[in-house]
Design an enzyme around this catalytic site. Structure first.
Site, PDB file in Angstrom:
ATOM      1  N   ASP A  65      -6.339   2.995  -4.765  1.00  0.00           N
ATOM      2  CA  ASP A  65      -5.370   3.757  -3.980  1.00  0.00           C
ATOM      3  C   ASP A  65      -4.296   4.408  -4.851  1.00  0.00           C
ATOM      4  OD1 ASP A  65      -4.241   1.308  -4.640  1.00  0.00           O
ATOM      5  OD2 ASP A  65      -4.165   0.574  -2.588  1.00  0.00           O
ATOM      6  N   HIS A  94      -3.514  -6.642   4.389  1.00  0.00           N
ATOM      7  CA  HIS A  94      -4.134  -5.371   4.000  1.00  0.00           C
ATOM      8  C   HIS A  94      -4.922  -5.507   2.699  1.00  0.00           C
ATOM      9  CE1 HIS A  94      -0.250  -3.919   1.757  1.00  0.00           C
ATOM     10  NE2 HIS A  94      -1.121  -4.289   0.854  1.00  0.00           N
ATOM     11  N   GLU A 113      -4.093  -0.871   6.321  1.00  0.00           N
ATOM     12  CA  GLU A 113      -3.172  -1.729   7.060  1.00  0.00           C
ATOM     13  C   GLU A 113      -3.860  -2.294   8.302  1.00  0.00           C
ATOM     14  OE1 GLU A 113      -0.386  -2.494   5.755  1.00  0.00           O
ATOM     15  OE2 GLU A 113       0.726  -0.774   4.985  1.00  0.00           O
TER      16      GLU A 113
HETATM   17  C1  F6R Z   1      -3.014  -2.261  -4.854  1.00  0.00           C
HETATM   18  C2  F6R Z   1      -3.404  -2.494  -3.469  1.00  0.00           C
HETATM   19  C3  F6R Z   1      -2.695  -3.462  -2.580  1.00  0.00           C
HETATM   20  C4  F6R Z   1      -2.206  -4.702  -3.300  1.00  0.00           C
HETATM   21  C5  F6R Z   1      -1.481  -5.636  -2.332  1.00  0.00           C
HETATM   22  C6  F6R Z   1      -0.900  -6.838  -3.055  1.00  0.00           C
HETATM   23  O1  F6R Z   1      -3.854  -1.305  -5.464  1.00  0.00           O
HETATM   24  O2  F6R Z   1      -4.313  -1.871  -3.036  1.00  0.00           O
HETATM   25  O3  F6R Z   1      -3.554  -3.827  -1.532  1.00  0.00           O
HETATM   26  O4  F6R Z   1      -3.296  -5.364  -3.867  1.00  0.00           O
HETATM   27  O5  F6R Z   1      -0.463  -4.937  -1.691  1.00  0.00           O
HETATM   28  O6  F6R Z   1       0.079  -6.403  -3.936  1.00  0.00           O
HETATM   29  P1  F6R Z   1       0.739  -7.388  -5.003  1.00  0.00           P
HETATM   30  O7  F6R Z   1      -0.361  -7.776  -5.933  1.00  0.00           O
HETATM   31  O8  F6R Z   1       1.789  -6.579  -5.704  1.00  0.00           O
HETATM   32  O9  F6R Z   1       1.271  -8.547  -4.254  1.00  0.00           O
END
Ligand code: F6R
Length: 244
Positions: A69, A139, A144
């Site tokens: 993403d 997510h 979401e």
């Molecule tokens: C990142 C992504 C998100 C994160 C998720 C967890 O490319 O797609 O789904 O993996 O928001 O984020 P962190 O690791 O920062 O807690």
């Protein structure tokens, strides 16, 4: 269900276990396609990959990557963009070729066309492994709660909770983009193998819902119960609400 659960003491051990999975993919298939993620969860894994590349010469010269993403409106010039993050935390430190690196373009003039381009690209690039983190709301990618399981690359209006969670990387909440472009859930599920890493108490509810809850679009990660090969590596805090 084929979720292989590994519970580790802490973030470092989580990253070490994840590295074992990644190294196995990269050494058994030197031209593997790696689906990659940004955020806090994979940084330790990326450090391990860099250290291993430097110490042992593990090569990424034939590896191709596809990222999950990107924020809409941000590009490589912004240090908050995911393309910047990936270069800073991994690509600049290993021998992956720039032409083999793929992310959705958050600054495309026509974002619908960009979604179609990325979905078409993914159709030619089945991930040998797709690395994922998980949002506190379940997510995956930026898909979401409520996103159809059949979704392909799409533009998402970020939920307030996700923007608040990600505000720590920005000067203020106002600067967090309102939209993102993300691989869809069907694109994630197409990977041959899924490697999901999560740490911290704020992920415990999402991990419980993913593993033990019903398969529902209200928890996007719950679809992973239907994937044939998932390795889920969580620290004790993230595992703390699991019943077994
Ligand atoms: C990142 C992504 C998100 C994160 C998720 C967890 O490319 O797609 O789904 O993996 O928001 O984020 P962190 O690791 O920062 O807690």
């Amino acid at each position: 269900m084929s979720i292989k659960l590994i519970v580790t003491k802490n973030y470092q051990e989580m990253s070490d276990e994840a590295f074992k999975v990644m190294k196995e993919v990269v050494t058994s298939k030197p031209d593997a396609i790696l689906g990659l993620a940004t955020g806090s969860s994979p940084i330790g894994l990326y450090k391990n990959m860099i250290n291993d590349h430097v110490a042992n010469g593990t090569s990424y010269s034939k590896i191709k990557t596809v990222n999950l993403d990107e924020y809409v409106g941000l590009g490589a010039e912004s240090d908050q963009s995911y393309v910047y993050f990936m270069h800073d935390n991994l690509f600049n430190h290993i021998d992956v070729k720039e032409e083999n690196v793929n992310l959705p373009n958050g600054k495309a003039a026509d974002m619908d066309a960009e979604c179609a381009r990325y979905t078409a690209l993914l159709a030619t690039m089945q991930q040998d492994v797709q690395l994922l983190g998980i949002g506190a709301n379940g997510h995956i990618g930026f898909n979401e709660p409520g996103t159809p399981f059949a979704s392909t690359t799409n533009i998402v209006k970020l939920k307030d909770k996700t923007r608040q969670d990600n505000a720590r990387f920005f000067a203020s909440l106002d600067e967090v983009p309102t939209h993102a472009i993300t691989m869809g859930i069907a694109n994630v599920m197409n990977a041959k193998k899924i490697l999901l890493v999560a740490n911290g108490k704020n992920k415990a509810d999402a991990i419980k819902a993913m593993v033990e809850g019903p398969v529902t679009e209200e928890c996007p990660a719950s679809i992973l119960q239907r994937h044939a090969d998932v390795v889920l590596i969580v620290d004790e805090d993230a595992a703390s609400k699991l019943s077994k």
